[in-house]
Design a protein around this motif. Structure first.
Motif, PDB file in Angstrom:
ATOM      1  N   ALA A   1      14.680 -16.153   9.194  1.00  0.00           N
ATOM      2  CA  ALA A   1      16.010 -16.161   9.819  1.00  0.00           C
ATOM      3  C   ALA A   1      16.850 -14.961   9.401  1.00  0.00           C
ATOM      4  O   ALA A   1      17.796 -14.589  10.106  1.00  0.00           O
ATOM      5  CB  ALA A   1      16.745 -17.450   9.468  1.00  0.00           C
ATOM      6  N   TYR A   2      16.516 -14.340   8.259  1.00  0.00           N
ATOM      7  CA  TYR A   2      17.316 -13.232   7.760  1.00  0.00           C
ATOM      8  C   TYR A   2      16.584 -11.892   7.844  1.00  0.00           C
ATOM      9  O   TYR A   2      17.054 -10.896   7.288  1.00  0.00           O
ATOM     10  CB  TYR A   2      17.737 -13.509   6.313  1.00  0.00           C
ATOM     11  N   LYS A   3      15.502 -11.859   8.546  1.00  0.00           N
ATOM     12  CA  LYS A   3      14.737 -10.619   8.671  1.00  0.00           C
ATOM     13  C   LYS A   3      15.534  -9.577   9.457  1.00  0.00           C
ATOM     14  O   LYS A   3      16.073  -9.852  10.527  1.00  0.00           O
ATOM     15  CB  LYS A   3      13.400 -10.901   9.362  1.00  0.00           C
ATOM     16  N   LEU A   4      15.614  -8.375   8.915  1.00  0.00           N
ATOM     17  CA  LEU A   4      16.404  -7.299   9.508  1.00  0.00           C
ATOM     18  C   LEU A   4      15.584  -6.375  10.398  1.00  0.00           C
ATOM     19  O   LEU A   4      16.149  -5.631  11.202  1.00  0.00           O
ATOM     20  CB  LEU A   4      17.040  -6.458   8.400  1.00  0.00           C
ATOM     21  N   GLY A   5      14.272  -6.393  10.235  1.00  0.00           N
ATOM     22  CA  GLY A   5      13.435  -5.486  11.003  1.00  0.00           C
ATOM     23  C   GLY A   5      12.139  -5.207  10.268  1.00  0.00           C
ATOM     24  O   GLY A   5      11.723  -5.981   9.391  1.00  0.00           O
ATOM     25  N   SER A   6      11.490  -4.101  10.604  1.00  0.00           N
ATOM     26  CA  SER A   6      10.232  -3.724   9.970  1.00  0.00           C
ATOM     27  C   SER A   6      10.086  -2.213   9.970  1.00  0.00           C
ATOM     28  O   SER A   6      10.531  -1.521  10.907  1.00  0.00           O
ATOM     29  CB  SER A   6       9.051  -4.346  10.726  1.00  0.00           C
ATOM     30  N   LEU A   7       9.457  -1.702   8.914  1.00  0.00           N
ATOM     31  CA  LEU A   7       9.162  -0.275   8.865  1.00  0.00           C
ATOM     32  C   LEU A   7       8.165   0.129   9.942  1.00  0.00           C
ATOM     33  O   LEU A   7       8.029   1.318  10.253  1.00  0.00           O
ATOM     34  CB  LEU A   7       8.594   0.094   7.490  1.00  0.00           C
ATOM     35  N   TYR A   8       7.483  -0.857  10.508  1.00  0.00           N
ATOM     36  CA  TYR A   8       6.454  -0.575  11.518  1.00  0.00           C
ATOM     37  C   TYR A   8       6.927  -0.872  12.932  1.00  0.00           C
ATOM     38  O   TYR A   8       6.138  -0.854  13.870  1.00  0.00           O
ATOM     39  CB  TYR A   8       5.181  -1.350  11.176  1.00  0.00           C
TER      40      TYR A   8
ATOM     41  N   ASP B   1       0.847  -1.199   0.000  1.00  0.00           N
ATOM     42  CA  ASP B   1       0.000   0.000   0.000  1.00  0.00           C
ATOM     43  C   ASP B   1       0.884   1.251   0.000  1.00  0.00           C
ATOM     44  O   ASP B   1       2.104   1.187   0.194  1.00  0.00           O
ATOM     45  CB  ASP B   1      -0.970   0.008   1.179  1.00  0.00           C
ATOM     46  N   LEU B   2       0.251   2.390  -0.235  1.00  0.00           N
ATOM     47  CA  LEU B   2       0.991   3.628  -0.411  1.00  0.00           C
ATOM     48  C   LEU B   2       1.731   4.038   0.859  1.00  0.00           C
ATOM     49  O   LEU B   2       2.871   4.515   0.799  1.00  0.00           O
ATOM     50  CB  LEU B   2       0.042   4.748  -0.855  1.00  0.00           C
ATOM     51  N   GLU B   3       1.115   3.828   2.013  1.00  0.00           N
ATOM     52  CA  GLU B   3       1.759   4.200   3.275  1.00  0.00           C
ATOM     53  C   GLU B   3       3.086   3.450   3.445  1.00  0.00           C
ATOM     54  O   GLU B   3       4.109   4.036   3.804  1.00  0.00           O
ATOM     55  CB  GLU B   3       0.835   3.903   4.460  1.00  0.00           C
ATOM     56  N   THR B   4       3.061   2.157   3.186  1.00  0.00           N
ATOM     57  CA  THR B   4       4.281   1.356   3.333  1.00  0.00           C
ATOM     58  C   THR B   4       5.332   1.782   2.319  1.00  0.00           C
ATOM     59  O   THR B   4       6.519   1.886   2.644  1.00  0.00           O
ATOM     60  CB  THR B   4       3.956  -0.144   3.166  1.00  0.00           C
ATOM     61  N   GLY B   5       4.905   2.035   1.070  1.00  0.00           N
ATOM     62  CA  GLY B   5       5.846   2.489   0.060  1.00  0.00           C
ATOM     63  C   GLY B   5       6.520   3.798   0.444  1.00  0.00           C
ATOM     64  O   GLY B   5       7.738   3.957   0.270  1.00  0.00           O
ATOM     65  N   LYS B   6       5.742   4.730   0.987  1.00  0.00           N
ATOM     66  CA  LYS B   6       6.314   6.006   1.417  1.00  0.00           C
ATOM     67  C   LYS B   6       7.298   5.801   2.565  1.00  0.00           C
ATOM     68  O   LYS B   6       8.369   6.419   2.605  1.00  0.00           O
ATOM     69  CB  LYS B   6       5.199   6.971   1.836  1.00  0.00           C
TER      70      LYS B   6
ATOM     71  N   GLU C   1       9.024   0.117  16.431  1.00  0.00           N
ATOM     72  CA  GLU C   1       9.204   1.387  17.128  1.00  0.00           C
ATOM     73  C   GLU C   1      10.467   2.104  16.643  1.00  0.00           C
ATOM     74  O   GLU C   1      10.528   3.333  16.630  1.00  0.00           O
ATOM     75  CB  GLU C   1       9.287   1.156  18.640  1.00  0.00           C
ATOM     76  N   SER C   2      11.472   1.305  16.283  1.00  0.00           N
ATOM     77  CA  SER C   2      12.709   1.875  15.745  1.00  0.00           C
ATOM     78  C   SER C   2      12.927   1.315  14.332  1.00  0.00           C
ATOM     79  O   SER C   2      13.734   0.393  14.134  1.00  0.00           O
ATOM     80  CB  SER C   2      13.902   1.525  16.642  1.00  0.00           C
ATOM     81  N   PRO C   3      12.221   1.840  13.341  1.00  0.00           N
ATOM     82  CA  PRO C   3      12.277   1.258  11.992  1.00  0.00           C
ATOM     83  C   PRO C   3      13.638   1.393  11.318  1.00  0.00           C
ATOM     84  O   PRO C   3      13.926   0.677  10.361  1.00  0.00           O
ATOM     85  CB  PRO C   3      11.212   2.050  11.228  1.00  0.00           C
ATOM     86  N   TYR C   4      14.467   2.319  11.812  1.00  0.00           N
ATOM     87  CA  TYR C   4      15.767   2.532  11.183  1.00  0.00           C
ATOM     88  C   TYR C   4      16.890   1.756  11.870  1.00  0.00           C
ATOM     89  O   TYR C   4      18.059   1.935  11.562  1.00  0.00           O
ATOM     90  CB  TYR C   4      16.115   4.025  11.162  1.00  0.00           C
ATOM     91  N   GLN C   5      16.508   0.890  12.809  1.00  0.00           N
ATOM     92  CA  GLN C   5      17.476   0.062  13.514  1.00  0.00           C
ATOM     93  C   GLN C   5      17.441  -1.348  12.928  1.00  0.00           C
ATOM     94  O   GLN C   5      16.482  -2.084  13.110  1.00  0.00           O
ATOM     95  CB  GLN C   5      17.157   0.003  15.016  1.00  0.00           C
ATOM     96  N   LEU C   6      18.490  -1.716  12.193  1.00  0.00           N
ATOM     97  CA  LEU C   6      18.551  -3.038  11.575  1.00  0.00           C
ATOM     98  C   LEU C   6      19.125  -4.054  12.563  1.00  0.00           C
ATOM     99  O   LEU C   6      19.988  -3.719  13.379  1.00  0.00           O
ATOM    100  CB  LEU C   6      19.415  -2.991  10.315  1.00  0.00           C
ATOM    101  N   LYS C   7      18.655  -5.276  12.479  1.00  0.00           N
ATOM    102  CA  LYS C   7      19.074  -6.344  13.380  1.00  0.00           C
ATOM    103  C   LYS C   7      20.584  -6.551  13.290  1.00  0.00           C
ATOM    104  O   LYS C   7      21.112  -6.946  12.251  1.00  0.00           O
ATOM    105  CB  LYS C   7      18.329  -7.634  13.034  1.00  0.00           C
ATOM    106  N   GLU C   8      21.262  -6.307  14.397  1.00  0.00           N
ATOM    107  CA  GLU C   8      22.719  -6.232  14.382  1.00  0.00           C
ATOM    108  C   GLU C   8      23.381  -7.531  13.950  1.00  0.00           C
ATOM    109  O   GLU C   8      24.361  -7.518  13.195  1.00  0.00           O
ATOM    110  CB  GLU C   8      23.238  -5.814  15.760  1.00  0.00           C
ATOM    111  N   GLU C   9      22.872  -8.677  14.446  1.00  0.00           N
ATOM    112  CA  GLU C   9      23.543  -9.938  14.133  1.00  0.00           C
ATOM    113  C   GLU C   9      23.453 -10.285  12.649  1.00  0.00           C
ATOM    114  O   GLU C   9      24.384 -10.866  12.071  1.00  0.00           O
ATOM    115  CB  GLU C   9      23.014 -11.091  14.994  1.00  0.00           C
ATOM    116  N   VAL C  10      22.318  -9.914  12.010  1.00  0.00           N
ATOM    117  CA  VAL C  10      22.185 -10.184  10.571  1.00  0.00           C
ATOM    118  C   VAL C  10      23.106  -9.266   9.784  1.00  0.00           C
ATOM    119  O   VAL C  10      23.790  -9.700   8.852  1.00  0.00           O
ATOM    120  CB  VAL C  10      20.722 -10.019  10.114  1.00  0.00           C
ATOM    121  N   VAL C  11      23.151  -7.990  10.158  1.00  0.00           N
ATOM    122  CA  VAL C  11      24.063  -7.047   9.514  1.00  0.00           C
ATOM    123  C   VAL C  11      25.500  -7.544   9.634  1.00  0.00           C
ATOM    124  O   VAL C  11      26.267  -7.559   8.655  1.00  0.00           O
ATOM    125  CB  VAL C  11      23.932  -5.644  10.133  1.00  0.00           C
TER     126      VAL C  11
END
Length: 484
Positions: free
Chosen positions: A398-405, A147-152, A407-417
């Motif tokens: 197993a490789y999910k880094l996080g979610s735009l939804y 949806d548009l919200e997620t794309g934005k 609380e901290s959408p700009y924080q990527l999962k450290e162990e995967v990174v």
């Protein structure tokens, strides 16, 4: 005469690749990037030195003679001495047997700088390609649209995490992204405005199977200068076998005319996928090991920018490569290289992506070590807003880094990174000893995982194919220089 003992501790096979391609003997000095055209005698000497190291014997003139004799070959003493003098001169120039690049651990900023995202705007597709890694578009989940919200939020994500970078990239992907064309239009408009506010620019790319590539969409892509990757597997029977509609009917007759129509709009597309470009990309399988004919078929359609990739499949898949296929694949690359040379002479040149190599202005060392940047510089975003290392990992928890939804959408999962940052050539045992290590950067992460279940172990067949493509590419580079 050359003091060969100075090379006793210099790993020849990993640092000087000597090979025969077409009518040419070639030596590629891996660390300097230098290319040398050899006569047959010099080629035999370099191969003899390699053989002596394999046998763990001291490098010497007498040793070379013994190796040649064992192979039923010989060189007059005078010629051998002249060859060794020439090799010594090249060594002194730093263009042969050059110092091996020191291994190091790449240094990255603590917070990832994401320069590109892949927006999965549609997890559905109007085709049912048999080899589709995305499960015919749904990626193992439900068929849905972003949806548009997620794309934005996705665009805000890359603008925020691109940090100091003035340029970032957004690729519209699927499934088939044109199923959600209205949303794509809205996101391009939003992205241009949001980037301008931050003093940045976004380069947009779209990957499509071409079924919906009507005039309206073609005009939009041109007006907005969106780069496009289009899918076509080659000859009608090859394409239709693997890329049918849901009902089983082939899609070639629909997509080939639309692709031909579109590519005419971009005659100046870059062979290195720079600027506003197009590429027509195919996949070859066990069923078309003569895929060079498919490349030529596309060229005969007027397509100038072509890529065709080997399928990555499970051993039980009917279309998976089988024992004995490798030599046929190598032969197809050989034929394709010679055909490119012939067509170049006839003024009917085209570009085959995997034969491109820039010896003088290649990627920086960091890029050569770690490749695409998946998992920390490049992120894929699902329709639900979930973040993954790249489009081929979407849906793999197993490789999910996080979610735009979050609380901290700009924080990527450290162990995967960390895992993806660590998957560079110096952490891959087979890459450390490979002459092609700086050209392929250890191969595709997703292919490695699919084949070995580990990021640091390479997909062996993919490695062999990459080396073959590089040999042809180096050969073509020499021919190009000789024709100037």
């Amino acid at each position: 005469m050359f003091n060969l003992s100075s090379l006793n501790h210099y790993p020849l096979k990993k640092n000087v690749h000597s090979f025969e391609q077409g009518d040419t003997f070639i030596a590629h000095d891996v660390n300097s990037g230098s290319l040398h055209v050899l006569d047959e005698g010099t080629y035999q000497v370099l191969k003899s030195l390699e053989r002596l190291q394999e046998l763990k014997e001291t490098l010497s003139t007498e040793g070379i003679k013994k190796v040649l004799e064992a192979a039923g070959q010989s060189l007059p003493d005078e010629e051998l001495h002249e060859i060794l003098e020439d090799l010594e001169e090249l060594h002194g120039e730093g263009t042969l047997f050059s110092a091996e690049a020191e291994s190091f651990q790449p240094a990255y900023p603590e917070k990832p700088i994401v320069k590109a995202i892949c927006l999965h705007v549609a997890h559905d597709c109007n085709l049912r390609c048999e080899y589709c890694f995305a499960g015919t578009g749904a990626f193992g989940g439900s068929r849905t649209m972003m949806d548009l919200e997620t794309g934005k939020k996705g665009i805000d994500f890359v603008l925020e995490l691109s940090g100091h970078r003035d340029h970032c990239e957004v690729d519209f992907f699927g499934g088939e992204p044109l199923l959600n064309f209205g949303m794509i239009k809205s996101l391009v408009d939003y992205g241009r405005k949001a980037a301008a506010v931050r003093g940045k620019t976004i380069k947009f790319t779209l990957t499509t199977n071409g079924v919906l590539l009507n005039k309206e969409i073609q005009e939009f892509l041109e007006q907005e200068e969106i780069s496009v990757v289009l899918s076509l597997d080659g000859r009608p029977e090859v394409h239709d076998r693997m890329r049918p509609y849901a009902g089983g009917r082939g899609s070639y007759d629909k997509v080939a005319p639309l692709i031909k129509e579109f590519v005419k709009k971009r005659p100046e597309s870059s062979p290195y996928a720079l600027g506003t470009y197009y590429y027509v990309r195919g996949t070859y399988t066990h069923f078309n090991l003569d895929f060079d004919r498919d490349v030529l078929h596309m060229a005969d359609l007027g397509i100038q920018q072509i890529s065709i990739e080997p399928v990555v499949a499970s051993p039980g898949d009917a279309y998976a490569f089988q024992d004995g296929d490798l030599e046929k694949i190598r032969a197809a690359y050989d034929r394709l290289g010679e055909e490119l040379l012939q067509r170049r002479k006839e003024g009917k040149d085209f570009n085959f992506f995997h034969f491109n190599i820039a010896l003088d202005q290649g990627p920086c060392m960091l890029k050569r070590l770690s490749g695409c940047g998946a998992g920390h510089e490049y992120v894929a975003i699902s329709p639900e807003g979930d973040l993954y290392p790249c489009h081929q990992f979407v849906g793999q928890e197993a490789y999910k880094l996080g979610s735009l939804y979050n609380e901290s959408p700009y924080q990527l999962k450290e162990e995967v990174v960390k895992d993806f940052r660590s998957a560079h050539i110096y952490n891959k045992p087979s890459c450390r000893e490979c002459w092609a290590r700086f050209a392929c950067s250890g191969g595709c992460h997703a292919a490695n995982i699919s084949s070995t279940q580990k990021l640091t172990e390479v997909y062996a067949l993919g490695c062999e194919l990459q080396k073959k493509r590089l040999e042809v590419a180096l050969y073509l580079k020499i021919k190009e220089f000789q024709e100037q």
